[in-house]
Design an enzyme around this catalytic site. Structure first.
Site, mmCIF file in Angstrom:
data_model
loop_
_atom_site.group_PDB
_atom_site.id
_atom_site.type_symbol
_atom_site.label_atom_id
_atom_site.label_comp_id
_atom_site.label_asym_id
_atom_site.label_seq_id
_atom_site.Cartn_x
_atom_site.Cartn_y
_atom_site.Cartn_z
ATOM 1 N N ASP A 1 -10.167 -4.890 -4.382
ATOM 2 C CA ASP A 1 -9.540 -3.932 -3.477
ATOM 3 C C ASP A 1 -10.356 -2.639 -3.502
ATOM 4 O O ASP A 1 -10.385 -1.933 -4.503
ATOM 5 C CB ASP A 1 -8.095 -3.672 -3.923
ATOM 6 C CG ASP A 1 -7.299 -2.871 -2.914
ATOM 7 O OD1 ASP A 1 -7.886 -2.008 -2.233
ATOM 8 O OD2 ASP A 1 -6.078 -3.087 -2.824
ATOM 9 N N HIS B 1 -8.120 -5.312 0.044
ATOM 10 C CA HIS B 1 -6.844 -4.602 0.159
ATOM 11 C C HIS B 1 -5.884 -5.313 1.109
ATOM 12 O O HIS B 1 -4.715 -5.512 0.788
ATOM 13 C CB HIS B 1 -7.102 -3.177 0.656
ATOM 14 C CG HIS B 1 -5.894 -2.305 0.652
ATOM 15 N ND1 HIS B 1 -5.195 -1.980 -0.498
ATOM 16 C CD2 HIS B 1 -5.245 -1.664 1.660
ATOM 17 C CE1 HIS B 1 -4.184 -1.191 -0.206
ATOM 18 N NE2 HIS B 1 -4.184 -0.984 1.104
ATOM 19 N N SER C 1 0.826 -1.201 0.000
ATOM 20 C CA SER C 1 0.000 0.000 0.000
ATOM 21 C C SER C 1 0.870 1.265 0.000
ATOM 22 O O SER C 1 1.638 1.491 -0.927
ATOM 23 C CB SER C 1 -0.960 -0.036 1.184
ATOM 24 O OG SER C 1 -1.980 0.915 1.046
#
Length: 335
Positions: free
Chosen positions: A286, A315, A156
């Site tokens: 996601d 995610h 991320s």
């Protein structure tokens, strides 16, 4: 702000993932009445300068960076093993990588994870909460520990950190790279990035952080981050609690600023500098970092990269799909 009902409406009517994410983040932001104070993303006006990192000092499980910030790190596994360095997401800490770090270390690798400045057990400087500083802190850590031939991977926001690291510091110490549910090339919608998310989504996150960041973190973790807002999903209270705890360990100002850093930094030119084998892994459900504007767009900028898509995955795949991710990372690290 978008009410929580918009999330289920968006899902049931089959709207785009971008719309779902806007609704999901909007629901998490809870219609905060506090006006957001947004700083523009820091322009990369300072040229890359490896010499700027030579002042870092290692002290046990911490280093002091060139500008006096204390960075906490973990050093697991064989000190003679091949090196993996993992960079975490927002608003988390190195603890979010523990399943992968344990698995890799247990299979002969030396695994370094660190808490980004302002997160976890690192110090909380008022300034410097931007991708350039994150990347230079990572360079300080790598240089202080004299790490070479690294498999460098980021999840991320951490994917942005390692991408900016390569853009600013090159790959002389990097053998392989990994982008896991990563934010590059650019999250926010612009004229040149029409598939991104409206800036108002991130403004709402900052407003909610000011109003009640503890609730914000619980809302994100219990909803879109792990996909627990999907019909039929079984929520893990342990995952929710861990996300919340890690987030609350971070500095208020640091995690607030980091929303701009991860959402409004353009990594396009950094990705073009990738010249090592690269693995991109992303879930196609996601809701936080939609796959089309992230992993698939990054693949076009790093055409030699290997893209692995996890069908139906959210995610937070470091937890929800940890066995699959552990195996894929280990296979790539050994290749």
């Amino acid at each position: 702000m978008i009410e929580a009902t918009a999330v289920s409406t968006a899902v049931s009517t089959g709207l785009s993932r971008r719309t779902v994410l806007s609704a999901a983040f909007g629901a998490a932001a809870t219609a905060a009445a506090v006006p957001a104070v947004i700083r523009p993303a820091k322009a990369e006006t300072t040229p890359a300068n490896t010499n700027a990192t030579l002042g870092a000092t290692a002290m046990g499980s911490r280093i002091i960076t060139r500008d006096g910030v204390e960075i906490y790190y973990k050093d697991w596994g064989s000190k003679d093993g091949p090196v993996v360095v993992l960079s975490h997401g927002w608003p988390l800490s190195s603890d979010s990588w523990e399943a992968q770090a344990f698995h890799l270390a247990n299979n002969g690798f030396r695994v370094i994870t660190h808490d980004r400045r302002g997160h976890g057990r690192s110090s909380q400087p008022w300034d410097g909460n931007d991708m350039d500083h994150y990347a230079d802190d990572l360079a300080d850590l790598i240089n202080a520990l004299d790490l070479n031939d690294i498999f460098l991977a980021g999840f991320s926001t951490g994917g942005g950190e390692i991408t900016r690291y390569i853009g600013r510091h090159g790959t002389s110490r990097v053998a392989k790279a990994g982008l896991i549910s990563a934010v590059p090339p650019l999250m926010v919608k612009t004229d040149s990035n029409p598939g991104g998310l409206p800036k108002e989504v991130f403004d709402g996150l900052q407003a909610a952080s000011l109003k009640d960041r503890s609730k914000l973190y619980r809302d994100i973790a219990s909803g879109p981050f792990f996909g627990f807002n999907r019909p039929g999903a079984t929520a893990s209270q342990g995952m929710i609690d861990s996300f919340w705890l890690q987030g609350m360990m971070g500095g208020h100002k640091n995690t607030y600023d980091s929303i701009v850093a991860f959402s409004q930094t353009d990594f396009t030119e950094d990705l073009k500098k990738f010249d090592v084998p690269t693995l991109i892994i992303h879930g196609d459900d996601d809701q936080i970092v939609p796959i089309d504007a992230a992993a698939r767009a990054s693949k076009t900028l790093v055409p030699s990269a290997t893209l692995k898509v996890y069908p139906g995955a959210p995610h937070g795949i470091t937890d929800t799909h940890k066995d699959q991710l552990n195996a894929d990372l280990l296979d790539f690290a050994r290749s």
